[in-house]
Design a protein around this motif. Sequence first.
Motif, PDB file in Angstrom:
ATOM      1  N   UNK A  55       0.818  -1.215   0.000  1.00  0.00           N
ATOM      2  CA  UNK A  55       0.000   0.000   0.000  1.00  0.00           C
ATOM      3  C   UNK A  55       0.845   1.256   0.000  1.00  0.00           C
ATOM      4  N   UNK A  56       1.972   1.233   0.733  1.00  0.00           N
ATOM      5  CA  UNK A  56       2.875   2.385   0.722  1.00  0.00           C
ATOM      6  C   UNK A  56       3.510   2.581  -0.652  1.00  0.00           C
ATOM      7  N   UNK A  57       3.792   1.482  -1.355  1.00  0.00           N
ATOM      8  CA  UNK A  57       4.334   1.587  -2.706  1.00  0.00           C
ATOM      9  C   UNK A  57       3.313   2.238  -3.641  1.00  0.00           C
ATOM     10  N   UNK A  61       3.410   5.904  -5.712  1.00  0.00           N
ATOM     11  CA  UNK A  61       3.082   6.118  -7.123  1.00  0.00           C
ATOM     12  C   UNK A  61       2.046   7.228  -7.292  1.00  0.00           C
ATOM     13  N   UNK A  62       0.978   7.161  -6.484  1.00  0.00           N
ATOM     14  CA  UNK A  62      -0.056   8.184  -6.582  1.00  0.00           C
ATOM     15  C   UNK A  62       0.483   9.551  -6.173  1.00  0.00           C
ATOM     16  N   UNK A  63       1.319   9.583  -5.147  1.00  0.00           N
ATOM     17  CA  UNK A  63       1.897  10.849  -4.694  1.00  0.00           C
ATOM     18  C   UNK A  63       2.802  11.440  -5.775  1.00  0.00           C
ATOM     19  N   UNK A 175      -3.448   6.497   2.173  1.00  0.00           N
ATOM     20  CA  UNK A 175      -2.186   7.122   2.562  1.00  0.00           C
ATOM     21  C   UNK A 175      -1.833   8.276   1.628  1.00  0.00           C
ATOM     22  N   UNK A 176      -2.113   8.122   0.332  1.00  0.00           N
ATOM     23  CA  UNK A 176      -1.798   9.181  -0.622  1.00  0.00           C
ATOM     24  C   UNK A 176      -2.652  10.422  -0.412  1.00  0.00           C
ATOM     25  N   UNK A 202      12.256   9.542   7.211  1.00  0.00           N
ATOM     26  CA  UNK A 202      11.003   9.297   6.494  1.00  0.00           C
ATOM     27  C   UNK A 202      10.946  10.101   5.204  1.00  0.00           C
ATOM     28  N   UNK A 203      11.375  11.356   5.270  1.00  0.00           N
ATOM     29  CA  UNK A 203      11.361  12.205   4.068  1.00  0.00           C
ATOM     30  C   UNK A 203      12.273  11.627   2.988  1.00  0.00           C
ATOM     31  N   UNK A 204      13.459  11.192   3.371  1.00  0.00           N
ATOM     32  CA  UNK A 204      14.378  10.603   2.386  1.00  0.00           C
ATOM     33  C   UNK A 204      13.821   9.300   1.821  1.00  0.00           C
ATOM     34  N   UNK A 205      13.174   8.508   2.661  1.00  0.00           N
ATOM     35  CA  UNK A 205      12.567   7.275   2.172  1.00  0.00           C
ATOM     36  C   UNK A 205      11.480   7.580   1.140  1.00  0.00           C
ATOM     37  N   UNK A 206      10.665   8.576   1.416  1.00  0.00           N
ATOM     38  CA  UNK A 206       9.597   8.930   0.485  1.00  0.00           C
ATOM     39  C   UNK A 206      10.157   9.411  -0.852  1.00  0.00           C
TER      40      UNK A 206
END
Length: 365
Positions: A55-57, A61-63, A175-176, A202-206
């Motif tokens: 779901x985070x993946x 994509x949507x983000x 989440x998006x 978290x920001x770098x991961x995103x």
Amino acid sequence: MSEERVSVYSEPGPNEMRDPAVRAELKRASVWFGLAIAVALVVLLIQPLLIIFGGLVVASMLDGGARLLGRVLPLPRALRIAIVVALVVSFIAGTFYLAGVEIAQQAEQLRVTLAVQAQRIAQWAADIGLLQERSNLFSLAQQLLGSIGQVTSAVGSVIGAFAALLMILILGLFVALEPRIYERGLQWMVPLSARDDFAVTITRMAVTMRRLLAGRLAGMVFEGTITWLLLSIAGVPMALLLGIITGILAFIPNIGAFISGVLMVAAGFSVGNAEGFWAIVIYFGVQNFDGYVVIPMVAKRTVDLPPALTLSSQILASTLFGVLGLALADPLLAMIKVALERESEVAARIEHEDGEKGEGRISPA
């Protein structure tokens, strides 16, 4: 004498909780016991954890699509997400509406072709003495396929796979739509002193996830389209279906390319030797161009993952977690890489700060 006896008897015994040594040993034991419980929970809950990560993946994509759309349309985030979802659904529905019958026919033809080619290979291997019986090849293939993931056996069924995909899409959409809520929730679970560093991680991961998926999507579109066009020109049957399969499998680097290559070569040689050789040429040409031109161009703005490490993580994830683990191995590896790099940066910074404090405490002679 009585006072000495009282003082001796008042000391804690070696099996009492008041003993500092006993408390220290209990603390160590609790740490290892908690680690064992955490590992056991991860193993037992790996299926829902993979669904959540999927779901985070999808949310990334949507983000990414919403951010890209926001450069040209200054609309609210929720509306941009809705536009991205509508475009994706329209593309998929339009593709299957315009070529649905052809795709269904080519899928059945591909299944029959693979069965015929497998029988030919088995017969050839039996003729030269590699196999005693033809059934050995099929039993070997069944064992190979059966070894891929016992943990996600429930997702192996059609209903389980559809339910897992639906949950992944719903989680990704939620989440998006409001990513800040979930980011704050995660930060509240971290000690106050470490929240700033955790927010940076978290920001770098995103950012890494968005760049990685952008590169994967670009490679998928390129490989699928160019494979379809070249196979059609070369006269290889089922070119449209093979192009779609190649584009989808491009999401899984290395292993996906190998599977699509086997399908293309099998389909080519089912018609004739010329088509088979053309399929081989097209496969290597597309993969080399994508590997040496497209991927390096995209990799300048994406995460750098060594091919051997990526392949090893895919083999391990597919063996432990099945097809879902294989599909998510690359993004999961990228997140682990970012977390480890960030941890080393924090450790180096703390060490540097401690060194400066130590130098400041040294008085001049």
